[in-house]
Structure formats: structure tokens, C-alpha cells
Design an enzyme around this catalytic site. Structure first.
Site, PDB file in Angstrom:
ATOM      1  N   ILE A 197      43.278  36.823  39.510  1.00 46.09           N
ATOM      2  CA  ILE A 197      44.672  37.090  39.112  1.00 46.09           C
ATOM      3  C   ILE A 197      45.067  38.548  39.333  1.00 46.09           C
ATOM      4  CG2 ILE A 197      44.902  35.173  37.486  1.00 46.09           C
ATOM      5  CD1 ILE A 197      44.130  37.014  35.226  1.00 46.09           C
ATOM      6  N   GLY A 198      44.123  39.363  39.815  1.00 44.72           N
ATOM      7  CA  GLY A 198      44.473  40.753  40.087  1.00 44.72           C
ATOM      8  C   GLY A 198      43.304  41.505  40.687  1.00 44.72           C
ATOM      9  N   ARG A 199      43.614  42.686  41.216  1.00 44.29           N
ATOM     10  CA  ARG A 199      42.565  43.511  41.832  1.00 44.29           C
ATOM     11  C   ARG A 199      42.886  44.974  41.609  1.00 44.29           C
ATOM     12  NH1 ARG A 199      40.896  45.279  47.125  1.00 44.29           N
ATOM     13  NH2 ARG A 199      42.825  44.577  48.098  1.00 44.29           N
ATOM     14  N   PHE A 202      38.108  49.292  41.605  1.00 41.84           N
ATOM     15  CA  PHE A 202      36.668  49.030  41.533  1.00 41.84           C
ATOM     16  C   PHE A 202      36.313  47.548  41.488  1.00 41.84           C
ATOM     17  CE2 PHE A 202      36.661  53.277  39.214  1.00 41.84           C
ATOM     18  CZ  PHE A 202      36.218  53.982  40.321  1.00 41.84           C
ATOM     19  N   GLY A 203      37.299  46.667  41.347  1.00 46.22           N
ATOM     20  CA  GLY A 203      36.943  45.254  41.220  1.00 46.22           C
ATOM     21  C   GLY A 203      38.135  44.345  41.008  1.00 46.22           C
ATOM     22  N   GLU A 204      37.849  43.115  40.573  1.00 46.51           N
ATOM     23  CA  GLU A 204      38.885  42.080  40.436  1.00 46.51           C
ATOM     24  C   GLU A 204      39.006  41.615  38.985  1.00 46.51           C
ATOM     25  OE1 GLU A 204      37.005  41.619  44.546  1.00 46.51           O
ATOM     26  OE2 GLU A 204      36.137  41.355  42.551  1.00 46.51           O
ATOM     27  N   LYS A 220      37.568  41.110  33.700  1.00 49.43           N
ATOM     28  CA  LYS A 220      37.702  42.220  34.642  1.00 49.43           C
ATOM     29  C   LYS A 220      36.305  42.617  35.101  1.00 49.43           C
ATOM     30  CE  LYS A 220      39.807  46.828  35.026  1.00 49.43           C
ATOM     31  NZ  LYS A 220      40.677  47.807  34.347  1.00 49.43           N
ATOM     32  N   ASP A 317      48.799  56.720  31.413  1.00 47.98           N
ATOM     33  CA  ASP A 317      49.185  55.982  32.631  1.00 47.98           C
ATOM     34  C   ASP A 317      50.282  54.959  32.342  1.00 47.98           C
ATOM     35  OD1 ASP A 317      49.060  55.600  35.356  1.00 47.98           O
ATOM     36  OD2 ASP A 317      47.436  54.130  35.264  1.00 47.98           O
TER      37      ASP A 317
END
Length: 688
Positions: A197-199, A202-204, A220, A317
Site C-alpha cells: 500500500i506504499g513505499r 528504505f522499504g515498503e 512497514k 515533517d
């Protein structure tokens, strides 16, 4: 073919979501198995040494409260009214409507206060009564109306009633559940992993389902090789620390973590699953938001920042892409990779996203704290209203130009903005920290009290009672297709080797957030596991009428601790045999279930008690006179820690006493002694 695979992945994911919402326990493919009641002997010592067996600690845990409540309602007649009164107050505190609170407060007053006053049996103080009567007469029904009673109810329960609970089967069950919690070792096998569902860098991120409860989460996964390649170890470990800080205490406006674990290749965070997409995506689909719509998101984000700042965490952020929506449209702050703890030392690193970073963050070497987040909030709210950052005119991508404008330009606000909105944004976007809204010593309270939020009931916001302006479409995966999300090029990390020193960095990475695990369990399989365990224990009790209760042998003796352990047995020391052990000041005794013999190892026969490892499992090694060895293994981490400690201390104390004893006590004896089985008295299942 790729399209078909994407559709099937979406369908599987959506079906898992729907079933998890309806009956998560029915989706559980593994079972939680509680240890035997005898675990109480070890766990009571283990928890007591960590100051975990107090009324406040147990009462304020979800599982502890449920077991204490069950005990009071079924065993202690005088505690029933207090417990019911307490639960009524807690339900009252959740009400968000003043009219509902007024109605419920009068019902509570009539049932639990007036009724007892009339019968002259009201056990609470005059001050508590007068506090409620005074506020009710003025129709001042805040959520804290009954707070004096909460304190007095707890005071009435913490004495004899709590002591009786400690002696009951319900406390034994608490020890059983805590043993399970403290022995969680997660691997990928504990999850069914669904579509990506996302990236990130450093990873997915994947949707996943926890096997033993059926609850859905986001997983994650950070690639250790990619982290090493980019020298991101500090960032990855920092994210885990920040998530652990903000994931305690109820906060519905942060994507919190329940577990962290790692495999040889991955670091895994198990997070709240958000299905509604992010605000950046919705801004592109929906277009800019109105002031009223923006106010909704601002209030929820402010409470999320408040939760972080109260824990001395600055987020650093804040931007629309990091605000995720749940299926109902409520907002949560996500991705704490850049967050920082400022409790001991203020940060001065220049990190964040250009166009949202505060001037003090851009000025290298300047220390800052939560002030940076209020500036970023101003930038983000401006973008929700106008479609771009206040410092990113004409879609410029020049980071230096964006930073220059942030440091020098006074933002011109459109005339279409209301005076209250202009005042809010001018306050948040002050370059001078001393003049910035939220930075005058009052923090989030300053922002919440601004005229733009006039009329906002912040308790209403906290309880998520305001209707979201945008409800994500149901029956859709609000994320890009797996093909569009893409994947990492494995060639990038082909030459990266993970060494032992790399893995050593992550030895303390695994974590379970206790209150979130207990919430997960009580929402799903708690009642079913308790019912199954009750049946198993009833069968064992019936069986033990013939065999004798193993724990009963410890009653009335100077037994320090008792319980099951695995003993390395047979002539070649290759098989683990489960035995019931009893530790006394001068000896260790054990026997198998139903065995007629009792074995014995005296402290004077032991040369040393050491920790060793057999096939990656921690064990306790006894070196015995005559060159023999005796090896024990425990069935959980808390048991190993406590048995090792008690055996070591008992051995050292015995050695001290033996050195002072007459020499004739030191005559040689054989390695182990077989004793006749003692007569056992029957008892309840408390484990003592």
C-alpha cells in the site's frame, strides 16, 4: 496479467478488511494458549520485583481491570456498587453532548448517590457529594464532574478487596496473560501479508492480518541492506524510539505502533492501518479545501501534535502527504522517521521537507524544539487552502529558492481569507520564534484558544464526533496499484553484505506496546481464550484428583519458587523432559507428572550455576561435583529470568551458610537422591 493480479490482490485485501471489522476473532488462524496456573509462583515474583503488582498498575491495565472487575462482581458483594458506579462514570466521560451528559449525570446521581444518601449508606466523602450537587444545580456537566468519586472509588478498592483479589484465581489468570504478553517473539509467520500500500526510502508498507487475533494492521518493512547502503541505521532506530514514545496513552490522531520486530533481512513496524489515503492525494482529487473543511483537519492535527509535544517529541515533517485518513475520514499524523526527542537536548539538524521547514530549522546550528512544528502547521494549512506551500510560488522546485523565501519573505495572505484565518496563519508563520503562536509558553493551548477555533469543543474533537468533510470511498483500496507503487531494484543492494556487527545494532529492536496489545486481545479473542482455558483447567483438576496436585507440595514449606521447566535428560543428554520443580533454601526437587518418585539436588553438591545456550535457546547449567552437569530450560523469557535469578541467589546463600557450618556437614553425597512421594493436600488453582 498484471492487471488481473492487481485486482485479485485488491479483492483479497478488501475481503480481509471487511471480515476483520465484523468478526476479527473468527479470522484468527492461530490460538493464544495460556500457560498453566502454576505459572503464578514465578510470575508473581517476576512482576513484584518490577513493581508491577500494585493496585494502580493492575487496575489501569485493560486485562487487569477486566479480571479485577470480574472478581469483584462475582466474589465480593460490597465491591459490586463501587465497580458499577466506576463503569457508569467512565461511560459518562465519553459523552460528547452536553444534553446527554446532563441526562446521564442525573441518572448516575439518583442511582449511586441519592439512593445511598437516603439510606444513610453513602460511603464517600461529603466534599465529593457537595461537588457533584453544586455543579448539577448549575447544570455544569463537564466530563470531569464525577472525578472526586473516581479517586474515592479507587481508594475504597485498593485495600482489603485488592488483597483478596491477589489471593484469587483471577490474579492467577492475570499472571497467565502477563506471561503470554512478556513472551511475545514475533516473526513473519505471525502475520498474513496482503497487498503493498506504499513505499518509502528504505522499504515498503503492506496491509497485514495478525494470525492469533485476526486484527488488521499496516506492516512497514525496512530493508536492512538498503539501510546499510544509505547509512540510515540511526534514522531507522530513531523511528522505533519515537514511535515507542508516542504510542502509549490514547491518541487517535497519530499512526501508532503496536509491535516492532526484525528478521535477518528486514526491520518491521506493525502500525495502525489507515485506509483512506493521504491529504496530498485528496488535495489533488478534491481540490483545495474551504476554511471550514481545513478547520476540521487542523483541530485533529493539533491534538496529534499536542500528544507528541507532551512527550517532548518534535515531529519535523508536517505536510499533507504525511496526514493519513481512516475509513471514516478522520486524520492521523504518520511517519515519525524525522521526529526527535528534545527532552534532554534540543536538536539543531536541518531536516524536513522544503517549503514546510521553519526558519530556525533551516539556520544550521540553531537549536529548536516544538516551535518548528507550529510553523510547519501554518505552511500545511496554507497548502490545504491554496494548493501550494506559502514559500513555493509558481511551482518552483529550486530548494535553495524555497529556503531563501522561507527565511526572508513575509507571506501575503489573500483577501478571501477571513480575518480569523489571517490572524491564525500570521501567528503560525512568524519567523521570530518568540512571536510565533504556540511558542509563548502555552504550547498547543495557545493555538487551540485562537479565535479561528472559537466554538470548537476540543473534547468533541478528541472523541472524533465532528463529521469529516471528506469520507473516503468504501469498497476501494485508497492507494496506488502495486504496479504504480513499483519496487526496489535488487541490483542496488546486491553487493551489500550484512555482518554480525550490523545485526548487533538491532538486538534491542523488538518491542511490544503493552496497552495496545492488551487492547487488541480484549477486542478480539480474550473471552474465547479464557473460556477455552477454563475448560482445559477443569479437565486437569479432575484428572489431578488421581495424580495429586503438583503445586500443593510447596504449601506449608519453605519453598522459594515452583513451576515447570525442561530438564535435559536420558543417558546421552539429548532429550528435554518436562518436570515440576521446587526450589528450597538448601535443595532443588523435581518430579514428572504422576511420578511416584521425587528427585533431589542439594546446594552443597553444586559447584556453579551458569547461563548457557543450546541451539540458540538460553539454558541454566549446573556444574556438579564429580564432573557432572545438570541443564534446565524454561518455557518463557520471564520464567528463565526469574529461575536463573532465584537459583543463583539461593546457591550463593547456601554456599555462604555452608562455609560457616561445621565440617561434618560437608560429607560427600551422591548426585541425586530419590525421595518417596509426599502426601499432598488438595487446594484451589491459585498456583501457590
Amino acid at each position: 496479467m498484471a492487471d488481473l493480479e492487481a485486482v485479485l490482490a485488491d479483492v483479497s485485501y478488501l475481503m480481509a478488511m471487511e471480515k476483520s471489522k465484523a468478526t476479527p476473532a473468527a479470522r484468527a488462524s492461530k490460538r493464544i494458549v495460556l500457560p498453566e496456573p502454576s505459572i503464578r509462583s514465578v510470575m508473581q515474583k517476576y512482576l513484584a520485583e518490577r513493581n508491577e503488582i500494585t493496585f494502580d498498575k493492575i487496575f489501569n491495565q485493560k486485562i487487569g481491570f477486566l479480571l479485577f472487575k470480574d472478581f469483584c462482581l462475582n466474589e465480593i458483594n460490597e465491591a459490586v456498587p463501587q465497580v458499577k458506579f466506576y463503569e457508569e462514570i467512565k461511560e459518562y466521560e465519553k459523552l460528547d453532548n452536553e444534553e446527554d451528559r446532563l441526562c446521564r449525570s442525573r441518572q448516575i446521581y439518583d442511582a449511586y448517590i441519592m439512593k445511598e444518601l437516603l439510606s444513610c449508606s453513602h460511603p464517600f466523602s461529603k466534599q465529593a457529594v457537595e461537588h457533584v450537587q453544586s455543579h448539577l444545580s448549575k447544570k455544569q456537566v463537564t466530563s470531569t464532574l464525577f472525578q472526586p468519586y473516581i479517586e474515592e472509588i479507587c481508594e475504597s478498592l485498593r485495600g482489603d478487596i485488592f488483597q483478596k483479589f491477589m489471593e484469587s484465581d483471577k490474579f492467577t489468570r492475570f499472571c497467565q496473560w502477563k506471561n503470554v504478553e512478556l513472551n511475545i517473539h514475533l516473526t513473519m509467520n505471525e502475520f498474513s501479508v496482503h497487498r503493498i500500500i506504499g513505499r518509502g526510502g528504505f522499504g515498503e508498507v503492506y496491509g497485514c492480518r495478525k494470525a492469533d487475533t485476526g486484527k488488521m494492521y499496516a506492516m512497514k518493512c525496512l530493508d536492512k541492506k538498503r539501510i546499510k547502503m544509505k547509512q540510515g541505521e540511526t534514522l531507522a532506530l530513531n523511528e522505533r524510539i519515537m514511535l515507542s514514545l508516542v504510542s502509549t496513552g490514547d491518541c487517535p490522531f497519530i499512526v501508532c505502533m503496536t509491535y516492532a520486530f526484525h528478521t535477518p533481512d528486514k526491520l518491521c513496524f506493525i502500525l495502525d492501518l489507515m485506509n483512506g489515503g493521504d491529504l496530498h492525494y485528496h488535495l489533488s482529487q478534491h481540490g483545495v479545501f474551504s476554511e471550514k473543511e481545513m478547520r476540521f483537519y487542523a483541530t485533529e492535527i493539533i491534538l496529534g501534535l499536542e500528544h507528541m509535544h507532551n512527550r517532548f517529541v518534535v515531529y519535523r515533517d508536517l505536510k499533507p502527504a504525511n496526514i493519513l485518513l481512516d475509513e471514516h475520514g478522520h486524520a492521523r499524523i504518520s511517519d515519525l522517521g524525522l521526529a526527535c526527542d528534545f527532552s534532554k537536548k534540543k536538536p539543531h539538524a536541518s531536516v524536513g521537507t522544503h517549503g514546510y521547514m521553519a526558519p530556525e530549522v533551516l539556520q544550521k546550528g540553531t537549536a529548536y524544539d516544538s516551535s518548528a512544528d507550529w510553523f510547519s502547521l501554518g505552511c500545511m494549512l496554507f497548502k490545504l487552502l491554496r494548493g501550494h506551500s506559502p514559500f513555493r510560488q509558481h511551482k518552483t522546485k529550486d530548494k535553495h529558492e524555497i529556503d531563501r523565501m522561507t527565511l526572508t519573505v513575509n507571506v501575503e495572505l489573500p483577501d478571501t481569507f477571513s480575518p480569523e484565518l489571517k490572524s491564525l496563519l500570521e501567528g503560525l508563520l512568524q519567523r521570530d520564534v518568540s512571536k510565533r503562536l504556540g511558542c509563548h509558553g502555552g504550547g498547543s493551548q495557545e493555538v487551540k484558544e485562537h479565535s479561528f477555533f472559537k466554538g470548537v469543543d476540543w473534547q468533541h474533537v478528541y472523541l472524533q464526533k465532528y463529521p469529516p468533510p471528506l469520507i473516503p470511498p468504501r469498497g476501494e483500496v485508497n492507494a496506488a496499484d502495486a504496479f504504480d507503487i513499483g519496487s526496489f531494484d535488487e541490483e542496488d543492494t546486491k553487493g551489500i553484505k550484512l555482518l554480525d556487527c550490523d545485526q548487533e545494532l538491532y538486538k534491542n529492536f523488538p518491542l511490544v506496546i503493552s496497552e495496545r496489545w492488551q487492547q487488541e486481545v480484549t477486542e478480539t479473542v480474550y473471552e474465547a481464550v479464557n473460556a477455552d482455558t477454563d475448560k482445559i483447567e477443569a479437565r486437569k483438576r479432575a484428572k489431578n484428583k488421581q495424580l495429586g496436585h503438583e503445586e500443593d507440595y510447596a504449601l506449608g514449606k519453605d519453598c522459594i519458587m515452583h513451576g515447570y521447566m525442561l530438564k535435559l535428560g536420558n543417558p546421552f543428554l539429548t532429550q528435554w523432559q518436562r518436570r515440576y520443580f521446587y526450589l528450597f533454601p538448601n535443595r532443588l526437587e523435581w518430579r514428572g507428572e504422576g511420578e511416584s518418585r521425587q528427585n533431589l539436588l542439594t546446594m552443597e553438591q553444586i559447584l556453579s550455576v551458569e547461563e548457557t545456550q543450546i541451539k540458540d535457546k538460553k539454558c541454566i547449567l549446573f556444574r556438579i561435583k564429580g564432573g557432572k552437569q545438570f541443564v534446565l530450560q524454561c518455557e518463557s523469557d520471564p520464567e528463565f529470568v526469574q529461575w536463573k535469578k532465584e537459583l543463583n541467589e539461593t546457591f550463593k546463600e547456601a554456599q555462604r551458610l555452608l562455609r560457616r557450618a561445621p565440617k561434618f556437614l560437608n560429607k560427600p553425597r551422591s548426585g541425586t537422591v530419590e525421595l518417596p512421594k509426599p502426601s499432598l493436600c488438595h487446594r484451589n488453582s491459585n498456583g501457590l
